[in-house]
Structure formats: structure tokens, C-alpha cells
Scaffold this motif. Structure first.
Motif, mmCIF file in Angstrom:
data_model
loop_
_atom_site.group_PDB
_atom_site.id
_atom_site.type_symbol
_atom_site.label_atom_id
_atom_site.label_comp_id
_atom_site.label_asym_id
_atom_site.label_seq_id
_atom_site.Cartn_x
_atom_site.Cartn_y
_atom_site.Cartn_z
ATOM 1 N N UNK A 183 0.829 -1.211 0.000
ATOM 2 C CA UNK A 183 0.000 0.000 0.000
ATOM 3 C C UNK A 183 0.858 1.253 0.000
ATOM 4 N N UNK A 184 2.016 1.194 0.681
ATOM 5 C CA UNK A 184 2.897 2.374 0.771
ATOM 6 C C UNK A 184 3.476 2.754 -0.580
ATOM 7 N N UNK A 185 4.103 1.754 -1.222
ATOM 8 C CA UNK A 185 4.813 1.978 -2.488
ATOM 9 C C UNK A 185 5.775 3.154 -2.366
ATOM 10 N N UNK A 186 6.366 3.321 -1.171
ATOM 11 C CA UNK A 186 7.226 4.488 -0.914
ATOM 12 C C UNK A 186 8.314 4.077 0.086
ATOM 13 N N UNK A 187 9.527 3.873 -0.430
ATOM 14 C CA UNK A 187 10.639 3.450 0.418
ATOM 15 C C UNK A 187 11.003 4.509 1.443
ATOM 16 N N UNK A 188 10.755 5.789 1.108
ATOM 17 C CA UNK A 188 11.069 6.874 2.038
ATOM 18 C C UNK A 188 10.227 6.755 3.305
ATOM 19 N N UNK A 189 8.935 6.495 3.138
ATOM 20 C CA UNK A 189 8.052 6.328 4.290
ATOM 21 C C UNK A 189 8.471 5.134 5.123
ATOM 22 N N UNK A 190 8.881 4.053 4.467
ATOM 23 C CA UNK A 190 9.327 2.862 5.166
ATOM 24 C C UNK A 190 10.552 3.167 6.024
ATOM 25 N N UNK A 191 11.484 3.944 5.459
ATOM 26 C CA UNK A 191 12.682 4.323 6.206
ATOM 27 C C UNK A 191 12.362 5.184 7.409
ATOM 28 N N UNK A 192 11.446 6.124 7.238
ATOM 29 C CA UNK A 192 11.055 6.997 8.341
ATOM 30 C C UNK A 192 10.415 6.204 9.471
ATOM 31 N N UNK A 193 9.554 5.256 9.089
ATOM 32 C CA UNK A 193 8.893 4.432 10.101
ATOM 33 C C UNK A 193 9.921 3.657 10.915
ATOM 34 N N UNK A 194 10.888 3.065 10.231
ATOM 35 C CA UNK A 194 11.916 2.273 10.910
ATOM 36 C C UNK A 194 12.751 3.130 11.853
ATOM 37 N N UNK A 195 13.194 4.279 11.368
ATOM 38 C CA UNK A 195 14.056 5.155 12.170
ATOM 39 C C UNK A 195 13.313 5.674 13.390
ATOM 40 N N UNK A 196 12.075 6.129 13.204
ATOM 41 C CA UNK A 196 11.302 6.675 14.322
ATOM 42 C C UNK A 196 10.980 5.604 15.364
ATOM 43 N N UNK A 197 10.587 4.429 14.893
ATOM 44 C CA UNK A 197 10.203 3.367 15.820
ATOM 45 C C UNK A 197 11.393 2.880 16.637
ATOM 46 N N UNK A 198 12.472 2.505 15.953
ATOM 47 C CA UNK A 198 13.655 1.996 16.649
ATOM 48 C C UNK A 198 14.296 3.093 17.496
ATOM 49 N N UNK B 159 4.187 -0.192 22.177
ATOM 50 C CA UNK B 159 2.960 0.481 21.730
ATOM 51 C C UNK B 159 3.166 1.992 21.701
ATOM 52 N N UNK B 160 3.884 2.508 22.694
ATOM 53 C CA UNK B 160 4.200 3.941 22.716
ATOM 54 C C UNK B 160 5.001 4.337 21.487
ATOM 55 N N UNK B 161 5.982 3.513 21.116
ATOM 56 C CA UNK B 161 6.800 3.802 19.935
ATOM 57 C C UNK B 161 5.949 3.834 18.677
ATOM 58 N N UNK B 162 5.036 2.869 18.545
ATOM 59 C CA UNK B 162 4.161 2.844 17.376
ATOM 60 C C UNK B 162 3.217 4.032 17.338
ATOM 61 N N UNK B 163 2.664 4.382 18.490
ATOM 62 C CA UNK B 163 1.714 5.504 18.560
ATOM 63 C C UNK B 163 2.395 6.824 18.233
#
Length: 466
Positions: free
Chosen positions: A94-109, A433-437
């Protein structure tokens, strides 16, 4: 005939029937979980008061309760890997966007690691306030045996390094990792799922027909897996009741009182760190009170099961349907949070243990160099902590050995380990859960209509895949 055992089991069955009637009467999921937990405490305390914690009938009762308690945990573990795969692949399609994937990973971790650092500092603070020290403590036979066991595990801890841990995340055999054979299997499956999703999006333009067929297959698989999640999670009140009854009935009150200072310091640190989570939630503009109400069933299960990994399905479901977090972010946070940056097991516990043991070898644990080194080692060592009961032991071994402290002294806490581990696991899950939120909120993807919904959202597989 063992009439005491039959009586205990009859009462337990009556409680389960009452929980079923509450479900049939459409009592909210949170209320049923809270009821199961509360009645479990009362029944467990009653069983211990009547028979004594070491009585054979208590062990026999616990064995039967274990069918419901551990059986429920096993069912959750059964659906973890399929849930991770279909959810992450579907989210990437659904994303079809590697940039968004990278942001999610960096923010979560990044959130997981930063909160673990704060948790370590809180652990040090509580150890100071409660004047914790291992100096003068005597060891029983069980504690000595535990100390010898920890000493034997020291080579495994010494073999762990950040490069080797990062390398272990790469799935050389993804099918082996789907069985959960390694401590880092969860992250390995996440990475494999990401690789599949990114590869699939690469053929979307050149071969759209094949991409559409694969996307439809993933969607169908997602619906089926989420239906499995729904069916298993409906058993939560019964599983929580059985787990809590077993833990309370078999706990030694004398052992707990002997080390009550460490128990009090541990739970003070856990509660303070939970307040930090709520402060972060408030900082991104969400209601902490509403947030707590929505995540309580997950925390209750984590508390009773002592399994961060086992809580993944319920954590994902809660984030998606109650907090309004997108499926991709929810799965990232729950999956990585089960093995990276666990605030309780990898943050607070090793910090308190190191401060407690340091004086036995003539080290002042409250000097700046010691604290800086300890916090740094804890933050780095929190990568890859196992998401099952006992992960805190491995984290403690890594920290104590890196600080050149005697690891065998950690065995002094064997008698209260289960009691403290319950709170640690709940905090671990709260942190994920806090990290995801926070990640969802900062990226502007939180469905505020779901978060602001004051009505209980019942488990519905169609809502999970919407």
C-alpha cells in the motif's frame, strides 16, 4: 479421589463459565480481562491460604490451569509469524514508498532505544533512593544453583557484540526463522517480509497484472490470518485468569518479603517509566487517560504471561482498531519492540542489578564514569533481547559481564524473579505500543476517529484488515 483438586478445578470452571456469560451479554473486552485478572488473584490467594504454596494439590491444580494459561500463550505464539508477514507485506504494497518505510523504521527503533536509555537512568535513581545493595546477602541452595547457572551462561553473553547481533538479524534461512528458532527470529522475519514487499512493488510498473494478483493473494491471506487473531484473542480473559491464578497460588510470600526492597524499587521504577510513556503520548497531542484505557487489556495479558513476543498479536490489534495506528507501523512497533529496546527487561532491570552488585567488589556505582558506561552498555546491549520470559536474565548477563561485575550474584533474586518479570514485561509492551503511537502521530497517519472513540471496539477481523 483427590477431592481438593476436583473442588479447585470446579471453581475455576465456574469462573470460566461466568466469563463466557459476560461475553454473551456483550460486556466490554476490557472489563472481562480485568475481571479475569482480579478473580485470578483472589482464587490464587485463596488456594495458597488454604493449602500452602508448596502443597501437592497446588502444583496439581497449577498443572491443569497451565493447559488454559500456557495453551493460550502458545496459540498466540502460533500466529505471530504469519501475522508479521502478511501485515508488513500488505502495508508495503500500500505504501509503495521506500522513504516512508525508512522513516517508520528510524522513528520506531529510535523511540525504543531512547526510552531504554531513560529507563536505565530511572533504574539507577530507584536503586539509589531505596539504597539497594547485595553486600551482606546470603545465598540459599536454590540461589547458589541459579548463580552457577548464570556463570555457565557467561560465555554466551561474552560472545555477543553489536556487529554480531546486527548480523544475526539477517535471515540466512527465513523458513528456519519462521519457526522462531533463534532469539532474533522475529526481526529476521520482519526483514524478510520487507524484502518481499519491496521486491513486489518493483514489478508493479513493469508487470501490473502479476502485481495485482500478488496483492490480492496477500489481501486474502491477511483476512484469514486476522480472523485467526480474532478467534485467539477472544480467549484472553480465560488465559489471563488461569495465568494469574497459577502465579499467585505458587508464589512464596516469605521469599517476596525477604527481598521486598528490591520488589518495591523495581515497581517504583516501572511505574515511573510508564509515566514517561504517558508523558510522551501527551507530548504528541493525545489523551494519556484514553490511551491507558485502550491498552489496558494488552498490558494485563503481558503482565500475567510474561511474554513480550506472545503479546504481539494483541498489541497489533489494539494499535490498529483502538489507537488508530496504521497496520504497517503497528506491526513494526510490536515486532521490533519484542526484541529491541525493552524498557523493563533490558533497561531498568540490568541497571538496578549493576548498581546493587557493584559495591560487593568495592565500586561506587554513583560516580559519573560508572553511570555513563552503564547507560551506554545497556542502550547498546538492549538490541536483540529475547521477547520471552527470561530475556531480562540475558540482558543482565551482557551488562554485568561488560562491566566486569560478578554475574553469579544475580542468582540472589531467583525467588522474586517471576513477580518482577510480570511488571517488566508489561512495561516492555507499553514501550513498543508507545513507539508505534508516537511514530504514527508524528507521520500524521493516526486515525483520530478511532483513537477518540469512547466506545469499546470489539474484536472483529474485518476491522483489522480495513
Amino acid at each position: 479421589m483427590n477431592f481438593p483438586l476436583i473442588l479447585n478445578l470446579a471453581v475455576a470452571l465456574a469462573v470460566c463459565f461466568a466469563l463466557y456469560r459476560m461475553q454473551a451479554a456483550h460486556v466490554s473486552f476490557t472489563t472481562r480481562v480485568f475481571t479475569g485478572m482480579g478473580v485470578g488473584v483472589l482464587l490464587g490467594a485463596t488456594i495458597q491460604a488454604v493449602y500452602g504454596a508448596s502443597a501437592p494439590v497446588v502444583a496439581a491444580t497449577g498443572a491443569y490451569l497451565d493447559i488454559a494459561g500456557s495453551g493460550y500463550v502458545k496459540l498466540l505464539q502460533m500466529i505471530i509469524m504469519p501475522l508479521i508477514m502478511v501485515s508488513i507485506i500488505g502495508a508495503i504494497l500500500k505504501l509503495k514508498d521506500a522513504t516512508s518505510l525508512g522513516k517508520i523504521s528510524v522513528m520506531t527503533i529510535g523511540t525504543l532505544m531512547a526510552t531504554t536509555m531513560v529507563a536505565a537512568l530511572i533504574g539507577i535513581l530507584m536503586a539509589k533512593l531505596f539504597s539497594l545493595t547485595a553486600v551482606g546477602l546470603t545465598s540459599s541452595a536454590a540461589e547458589l544453583a541459579r548463580g552457577q547457572y548464570l556463570q555457565g551462561k557467561l560465555p554466551d553473553a561474552n560472545a555477543v557484540s553489536l556487529p554480531s547481533m546486527i548480523l544475526s538479524f539477517i535471515p540466512a534461512n527465513p523458513f528456519l526463522d519462521m519457526t522462531g528458532a533463534r532469539k532474533t527470529s522475529t526481526i529476521a522475519v520482519v526483514l524478510f517480509s520487507i524484502f518481499i514487499g519491496v521486491s513486489a512493488t518493483g514489478v508493479a510498473v513493469k508487470q501490473p497484472e502479476l502485481f495485482d494478483s500478488f496483492a490480492r493473494f496477500v489481501k486474502v491471506a491477511h483476512v484469514i490470518v486476522m480472523r485467526m487473531v480474532t478467534l485467539v484473542l477472544r480467549l484472553t480473559p480465560y488465559g489471563v485468569f488461569a495465568l494469574m491464578t497459577q502465579v499467585v497460588s505458587e508464589s512464596s510470600i516469605a521469599d517476596i518479603l525477604k527481598l521486598i526492597s528490591f520488589v518495591a524499587a523495581s515497581y517504583s521504577a516501572l511505574l515511573l517509566m510508564f509515566c514517561v510513556h504517558l508523558l510522551l503520548i501527551a507530548t504528541v497531542g493525545l489523551s494519556p487517560r484514553r490511551y491507558v484505557k485502550k491498552i489496558f487489556p494488552v498490558l494485563a495479558f503481558a503482565f500475567t504471561s510474561r511474554s513480550s513476543a506472545g503479546a504481539i498479536p494483541m498489541s497489533v490489534q489494539t494499535q490498529i482498531t483502538r489507537l488508530g495506528t496504521p497496520a504497517g507501523i503497528a506491526n513494526f512497533a510490536a515486532s521490533f519492540g519484542a526484541t529491541i529496546g525493552q524498557n523493563g527487561c533490558a533497561g531498568i532491570y540490568p541497571a538496578m542489578l549493576a548498581v546493587m552488585i557493584a559495591p560487593t567488589v568495592g565500586i561506587d556505582p554513583f560516580t559519573l564514569p560508572f553511570i555513563a558506561q552503564l547507560v551506554g552498555i545497556i542502550t547498546i546491549g538492549s538490541v536483540g533481547v529475547a521477547g520471552v520470559g527470561g530475556g531480562a536474565t540475558f540482558a543482565a548477563l551482557i551488562v554485568l559481564s561488560a562491566m566486569n561485575l560478578p554475574v553469579a550474584l544475580a542468582g540472589l533474586l531467583i525467588s522474586i524473579e517471576p513477580l518482577i518479570d510480570m511488571g517488566r514485561t508489561a512495561l516492555n509492551v507499553s514501550g513498543s505500543i508507545t513507539a508505534g503511537t508516537i511514530t504514527s502521530r508524528l507521520m500524521g497517519q493516526t486515525d483520530m476517529a478511532k483513537f477518540d472513540n469512547l466506545h469499546e471496539v470489539e474484536l472483529d477481523s474485518e476491522q483489522l484488515v480495513a
